[in-house]
Design an enzyme around this catalytic site. Sequence first.
Site, PDB file in Angstrom:
ATOM      1  N   ASP A 138       0.761  -1.111  -0.058  1.00  0.00           N
ATOM      2  CA  ASP A 138      -0.027  -0.188   0.083  1.00  0.00           C
ATOM      3  C   ASP A 138       0.963   1.284   0.041  1.00  0.00           C
ATOM      4  OD1 ASP A 138      -2.317   1.706   0.354  1.00  0.00           O
ATOM      5  OD2 ASP A 138      -1.935   1.473   2.643  1.00  0.00           O
ATOM      6  N   ASP A 154      -0.309   5.174   0.850  1.00  0.00           N
ATOM      7  CA  ASP A 154      -0.709   5.831   2.056  1.00  0.00           C
ATOM      8  C   ASP A 154      -0.572   5.391   3.423  1.00  0.00           C
ATOM      9  OD1 ASP A 154      -1.000   7.861   0.037  1.00  0.00           O
ATOM     10  OD2 ASP A 154      -3.283   7.350  -0.012  1.00  0.00           O
TER      11      ASP A 154
END
Lengths: 187, 187
Positions: free
Chosen positions: A11, A13
Amino acid sequence: MKNKRKTIAIDMDGVIADVEAQLIDWYHRDHGILISKEDMLGKPEPEAFPNKEAVLKFLHTPGFFRTLPVMPNAVEVVKELMNDYDIYIVTAAMEFPLSLYEKYEWLQEHFPFISWKNIIMCGDKSIIDTDYLIDDHIKNLDFCKGRPIMFNAGHNSNVSHHQRVHNWDEVKALFNNIKNLSETTAV
Amino acid sequence: MKNKRKTIAIDMDGVIADVEAQLIDWYHRDHGILISKEDMLGKPEPEAFPNKEAVLKFLHTPGFFRTLPVMPNAVEVVKELMNDYDIYIVTAAMEFPLSLYEKYEWLQEHFPFISWKNIIMCGDKSIIDTDYLIDDHIKNLDFCKGRPIMFNAGHNSNVSHHQRVHNWDEVKALFNNIKNLSETTAV
């Protein structure tokens, strides 16, 4: 015979890009109030700030995603993992469509060694199939097809049903363990 | 008990967005030469035009992806399929990063009923796991985890190892057959 390389989805963020740090910084700059990482424990990010609308506005402000600080050691560890794994950056960018190109540029700047072929900008991640997923959100980890690894964040501090890593050094240690274990069992 | 809904990944370029038509149109507009769909059989799109660099330039021209014509009947059939399937739009947008937002806007205009949660912009599609993939490129179809369905295009005219559909009416007919078959066997 060499086995097919395993895959890791990572991922952006809250995992390789430090959203919490940027929110704290921008909120302090614009509203003069310094929120601490401790204040962010156990709640969705905007809830940790006195004016949560202001925080939501940041997320829609041009430049927010383009200027996120890189999570400490993320670059070095991701580069190392690429020796053994196929790495995919999988980000839920579609929620903030104006961030699409900013996120691409951010990756070009900080992770230029990751090919465009290995970048995925999506909405939900339920149809992503990799052997591992490193993510901070249980909405993604709970439904992933591979092994979930939860990257520590204030908003997930109360979650206990996934393996937690606190930083990129712990990611490195975890995959070293996995490697050692697989070499031992492969004898 | 209702089964979990099956998933269909649908490509954009050449499947719901008519890239061939736009290339023919722009080439005619800028170079005065009208290429036919027949001229495009059996070769990568740019190879079908006298000046293939001009075609590659179109793909990097702002507005190209934003103004692609919708493939006939795609909107109606996709909407119908959504009654029975979870539909994901999966597009290899990362090759043309400037197209990311254009593709998002294009979908908002022509397929506003598809949620941002179901849009995936990626590089290669190898980690996408859906029950079906409708795509025009064998590089995607050959490695997909579900059942591949090849949408007809000039560049794939010589390919015979995937089930071919020529248009959206054939997609509709194919899924009607699948539905009837599953209802028969479910008795």
